[in-house]
Motif scaffolding. Structure first.
Motif, mmCIF file in Angstrom:
data_model
loop_
_atom_site.group_PDB
_atom_site.id
_atom_site.type_symbol
_atom_site.label_atom_id
_atom_site.label_comp_id
_atom_site.label_asym_id
_atom_site.label_seq_id
_atom_site.Cartn_x
_atom_site.Cartn_y
_atom_site.Cartn_z
ATOM 1 N N GLN A 227 11.867 34.792 44.524
ATOM 2 C CA GLN A 227 13.091 34.307 44.978
ATOM 3 C C GLN A 227 14.334 34.961 44.270
ATOM 4 O OE1 GLN A 227 13.135 30.162 44.064
ATOM 5 N NE2 GLN A 227 13.427 30.636 41.945
ATOM 6 N N PHE A 228 15.527 35.241 44.960
ATOM 7 C CA PHE A 228 16.582 36.069 44.137
ATOM 8 C C PHE A 228 16.968 35.091 43.162
ATOM 9 C CE2 PHE A 228 16.436 37.690 48.753
ATOM 10 C CZ PHE A 228 15.971 39.075 48.144
ATOM 11 N N PRO A 229 17.572 35.616 41.976
ATOM 12 C CA PRO A 229 18.147 35.225 40.896
ATOM 13 C C PRO A 229 19.602 34.883 41.192
ATOM 14 C CG PRO A 229 18.260 37.452 40.502
ATOM 15 C CD PRO A 229 17.255 37.434 41.726
ATOM 16 N N THR A 230 19.967 33.790 40.420
ATOM 17 C CA THR A 230 21.458 33.265 40.565
ATOM 18 C C THR A 230 22.217 34.287 40.002
ATOM 19 O OG1 THR A 230 20.677 31.166 40.490
ATOM 20 C CG2 THR A 230 22.915 31.398 39.874
ATOM 21 N N VAL A 231 23.497 34.922 40.438
ATOM 22 C CA VAL A 231 24.521 35.864 40.098
ATOM 23 C C VAL A 231 25.339 35.212 39.248
ATOM 24 C CG1 VAL A 231 25.759 37.767 40.513
ATOM 25 C CG2 VAL A 231 23.549 37.659 41.695
ATOM 26 N N VAL A 232 25.605 35.559 38.083
ATOM 27 C CA VAL A 232 26.887 35.038 37.338
ATOM 28 C C VAL A 232 27.487 36.221 36.796
ATOM 29 C CG1 VAL A 232 25.765 32.760 37.134
ATOM 30 C CG2 VAL A 232 25.511 34.620 35.231
ATOM 31 N N ALA A 233 28.567 36.046 36.203
ATOM 32 C CA ALA A 233 29.146 37.096 35.115
ATOM 33 C C ALA A 233 28.670 37.418 33.809
ATOM 34 C CB ALA A 233 30.760 36.808 35.010
ATOM 35 N N VAL A 234 28.552 38.639 33.386
ATOM 36 C CA VAL A 234 27.909 38.808 32.155
ATOM 37 C C VAL A 234 28.888 38.091 31.031
ATOM 38 C CG1 VAL A 234 29.485 40.869 31.689
ATOM 39 C CG2 VAL A 234 27.230 40.650 30.793
ATOM 40 N N PRO A 235 28.111 37.340 30.094
ATOM 41 C CA PRO A 235 28.693 36.495 29.270
ATOM 42 C C PRO A 235 29.685 37.166 28.301
ATOM 43 C CG PRO A 235 26.488 36.294 28.990
ATOM 44 C CD PRO A 235 26.542 37.153 30.280
ATOM 45 N N ASN A 236 29.104 38.194 27.866
ATOM 46 C CA ASN A 236 29.663 39.187 26.705
ATOM 47 C C ASN A 236 29.267 40.414 26.816
ATOM 48 O OD1 ASN A 236 30.410 40.113 24.052
ATOM 49 N ND2 ASN A 236 30.190 38.387 23.232
ATOM 50 N N LEU A 237 30.659 41.413 27.064
ATOM 51 C CA LEU A 237 30.134 42.873 27.076
ATOM 52 C C LEU A 237 29.822 43.417 25.732
ATOM 53 C CD1 LEU A 237 33.257 43.790 29.425
ATOM 54 C CD2 LEU A 237 30.840 43.860 30.129
ATOM 55 N N ARG A 238 30.559 43.043 24.766
ATOM 56 C CA ARG A 238 30.222 43.741 23.656
ATOM 57 C C ARG A 238 28.879 43.544 22.993
ATOM 58 N NH1 ARG A 238 33.244 45.950 19.579
ATOM 59 N NH2 ARG A 238 32.226 45.926 17.401
#
Length: 816
Positions: A227-238
């Motif tokens: 199944q396709f994963p749930t898409v969320v914003a990256v929590p921390n770029l650094r």
């Protein structure tokens, strides 16, 4: 319809040209109502034999060919996307004439062109091909003729633009979740920008791609699910700046090619693979920096010397949107993506490990896990194990001092410097004889050998007609007062000569990559030679007493395929010449003073290709000695230049035989002391002469040598005895099993010529006083097969020597 149209078209003959056939393009979606237009392009064709591949099999055939490809750009008939696509598809018509690429015009190559154009969807709408390939010319035809390529096709609108999904496999991502990276936010983050190091133009190209390209971070395990994963914003770029920076660099790399043509074609898939695969040499510059598994990353910044205990491939995979009957389970995040590029995996760097793996004794090196069996005395074993624990504690403190940032993802520029600093720091730990580094999965492992008594030495015997039988002894220790230092004392005694030497060497600088090292040395030498010849002054030998002491500085640089060594010494020297029976006129019986000596040695070894049958190496060695008016009666200088070239060949490793040519030219001023005269027969020159039998202020020397492994000469006999050799198989003979004492032995033959003059202005070249020749042969072991042993036995003869029967020379030594 095409089947009925072809016979009629074949009957249409034009007086000045033939018409192309076989390229019947039926490309894209059909539309029977659309009108087709005729595309024409002039080309010059020749008739001849062309080499090409048919189903992977090389064949040659007579055909028409052109020395340049079709461009599909006449009259702007096709748009840019169609033109590029057709030009790429036309590459299947290539062949070779005398290894020069050409493009064929025949029904077979046109059929392949048609299939490729179909596959890549170069043109949409109904298309028709007409005519036939040029017919074979009349007998005796030579040269070329003009011809027109004709294609009836409908130029259609460009296909619908596609979207791209760049998926980076990162182990730290939450399972069943895909972290989406906002490209504008990533470009604005200082930490990510510092690693990505994009130019202003590259940043602009990445921002332009943001309209249709998306970047996701996904755990490798997530892609194994159905199944396709749930898409969320990256929590921390650094915290994820390394893989995100790679995504920016990757998009910047493909932007120039891919932003113009995003259609799903074989050519575009190859563009993506070519630019983004870190294990390909064609990848964008620095692509391998993010992956420890690729060969390029290990070869850069001295990481190539590491052992890789385990290889985990860095993968690049390119997919496109599944068709109606295909599963959606291909590695992707969202179902709507047309292109999917999967790159990874990215792994965190685990803390390094430092350990002692062996102990060096006087006789052998014992692994740590076997020490209980090697020590019969439990108290001694406990003492050694305690010392090893102390050394490991010091190693661990050095490793921790230069460790990369905790949890850092692997990225070569971030990891290489701490690694190299760690290696250099470990060299300051005492009682370590050797150090090694390995990269095991995702951590550095540093191992060392414990040497509690770092004392070494050797004894040896030698013989030559000038000195008679002799013995030598040398000893010393390393890593005693400071890590990396070396103290050495040696002595030599023979029937006519005695010599002693004392030196202390210390290294005070090593570059991080280990390629540049600086050494200092305190040294002293003294001795007596009862048979010192200076043939330019007297036919009788002298008694030479000498001594020197001072300091020397050495620089060594390893440039990969070349090496440079530079030594500068400031010494105080003392020389006495005594000839009791014959008083040579003008001979100064004693001289002493300050000298400065400068030596360089360049060694160049180009990297041979895998198919090269020969390995070449070159050397050049200039030297200058200056004696100022300090102690000496007059100032003077002495200089020389030596150079050589060597070719190794034969056998699988190209080490069975060699041919070498070397020469030297030297001159000294008229005020140089006699002990600085050039001596023929000395310093490995003109082996058929006694050392110093001819001498003067200028010297020229040349040598031609040929060497062959003894195993290649006699290996066939041993192979026949074992019944394994084909009489004509020289390679098997060279690799046959022979007794241990024969392994590594070479038979060397050499021819030498030299000239010498008393003049100080290169008289050895212009007007020599003497020209001498020498012929010799030697049996020597360049790489001793027996541990700690060296051996050489040779014979030289010169028609100009006073020793009419020639001379024998031999050396042998044992190490303990």
């Amino acid at each position: 319809m095409i089947r009925h149209l072809l016979p009629a078209l074949q009957r249409q003959r034009l007086a000045h040209l033939a018409i192309l056939g076989g390229c019947l393009l039926a490309l894209g979606m059909s539309d029977a109502k659309a009108a087709a237009a005729l595309y024409q392009e002039a080309v010059e064709v020749r008739w001849g034999k062309v080499d090409l591949l048919r189903n992977g099999i090389p064949v040659s055939l007579e055909t028409w060919y052109s020395e340049r490809p079709l461009t599909f750009s006449s009259n702007a008939f096709f748009d840019e996307r169609q033109r590029v696509c057709l030009s790429n598809a036309f590459q299947v018509c290539t062949g070779f004439v005398s290894q020069v690429q050409v493009w064929c015009f025949n029904s077979s190559s046109h059929g392949a062109f048609r299939e490729r154009a179909f596959q890549d969807q170069c043109v949409t709408g109904p298309t028709f091909g007409i005519g036939a390939a040029p017919e074979p010319p009349d007998a005796g035809f030579t040269g070329s003729m003009p011809w027109t390529f004709r294609l009836r096709a409908e130029g259609a609108a460009a296909p619908q633009l596609t979207t791209l999904e760049l998926t980076l496999l990162v182990e730290a991502v939450t399972p069943q979740v895909a972290w989406q990276v906002p490209l504008p936010g990533a470009l604005a983050d200082p930490a990510v920008r510092a690693i990505a190091q994009l130019s202003d133009a590259q940043e602009a190209s990445v921002l332009a791609l943001a309209e249709w390209a998306s970047v996701y971070l996904v755990s490798p395990a997530t892609l194994q699910e159905n199944q396709f994963p749930t898409v969320v914003a990256v929590p921390n770029l650094r915290d994820l700046r390394v893989p995100i920076a790679f995504a920016l660099r990757a998009l910047a790399a493909i932007a120039p090619d891919f932003s113009r043509d995003r259609s799903i074609t074989v050519a575009n898939k190859e563009v993506l693979l070519r630019w983004l695969s870190p294990d390909r040499a064609s990848a964008f510059p620095g692509a391998s920096d993010w992956f420890p598994e690729t060969t390029q990353s290990l070869d850069r910044l001295s990481l190539g010397a590491l052992n890789t205990d385990r290889r985990l491939d860095a993968l690049t995979e390119v997919l496109h949107r599944p068709g109606p009957n295909q599963s959606f389970r291909s590695p992707r995040v969202v179902e709507s993506s047309d292109w999917v590029v999967r790159v990874g995996p990215f792994r965190r760097l685990e803390p390094a490990v430092a350990r002692v793996t062996a102990m060096k004794g006087l006789i052998d090196t014992v692994p740590v896990d076997r020490l209980p069996k090697a020590f019969s005395n439990s108290n001694n074993l406990a003492e050694v194990q305690s010392d090893i624990r102390k050394i490991e504690a010091k190693m661990e403190s050095k490793v921790a001092q230069y460790a990369p940032e905790p949890g850092e993802y692997f990225w070569l520029p971030e990891v290489a410097r701490p690694h190299l600093e760690t290696v250099r720091a470990l060299e300051s730990v005492r009682y370590i004889d050797s150090r090694a580094a390995a990269f095991d999965t995702n951590r550095f492992v540093y191992s060392a050998t414990y040497a509690p008594v770092p004392i070494t030495g050797k004894v040896g015997v030698s013989y030559n007609p000038e000195e008679g039988f002799g013995g030598q002894v040398a000893g010393g220790w390393t890593n005693w007062w400071s890590p990396g230092d070396a103290f050495r004392i040696s002595g030599k005694i023979a029937e006519r000569r005695i010599e002693g030497e004392l030196s202390y060497q210390f290294r005070y600088y090593r570059s991080l990559d280990g390629k540049t090292q600086l050494h200092g040395e305190l040294l002293g030498v003294s001795g007596t030679d009862e048979h010192y010849r200076l043939g330019g002054l007297s036919d009788q030998p002298f008694r030479h007493q000498y001594a020197q002491g001072g300091v020397e500085h050495r620089l060594h640089h390893d440039g990969g395929h070349w090496e440079l060594s530079v030594a500068d010494a400031i010494l105080w020297e003392s020389h006495e010449l005594d000839q009791p029976d014959v008083a040579g006129p003008g001979i100064r019986s004693d001289e002493e003073g300050l000298v400065w000596n400068h030596r360089q040695s360049w060694a160049i070894r180009p990297n041979p290709g895998s198919d090269d049958a020969r390995v070449w190496s070159y050397s050049i060695a200039p030297e200058m000695t200056l004696g100022p008016d300090v102690g000496w009666r007059d100032s003077f200088w002495v200089g020389q230049l030596a150079a050589g070239v060597r070719m190794d060949f034969g056998g699988q490793d190209r080490e069975d035989m060699f041919v070498s040519l070397r020469g030297a030219l030297g001159a000294a001023t008229g005020d140089a002391p006699p002990t600085y005269f050039y001596r023929a027969g000395d310093k490995d020159r003109l082996a058929g002469l006694e050392p110093g039998e001819f001498s003067g202020r200028s010297l020229a020397h040349g040598e031609l040598a040929y060497g062959i492994r003894l195993q290649r000469l006699v290996g066939g006999w041993f192979a026949k005895r074992s019944g394994n050799q084909d009489p004509d198989d020289q390679e098997e003979a060279a690799g046959a099993k022979v007794p241990g004492f024969l392994e590594g032995l070479r038979l060397v033959a050499l021819v030498e010529v030299g000239s010498i003059s008393a003049s100080s202005d290169l008289g050895a070249l212009r007007d020599p006083d003497d020209v001498v020749t020498s012929y010799g042969a030697a049996l020597e072991k360049e790489t001793p097969g027996m541990r700690g042993a060296a051996f050489r036995l040779g014979y030289g003869w010169s028609p100009e020597s006073v020793r009419s029967g020639g001379r024998i020379f031999t050396t042998m030594s044992w190490a303990f």
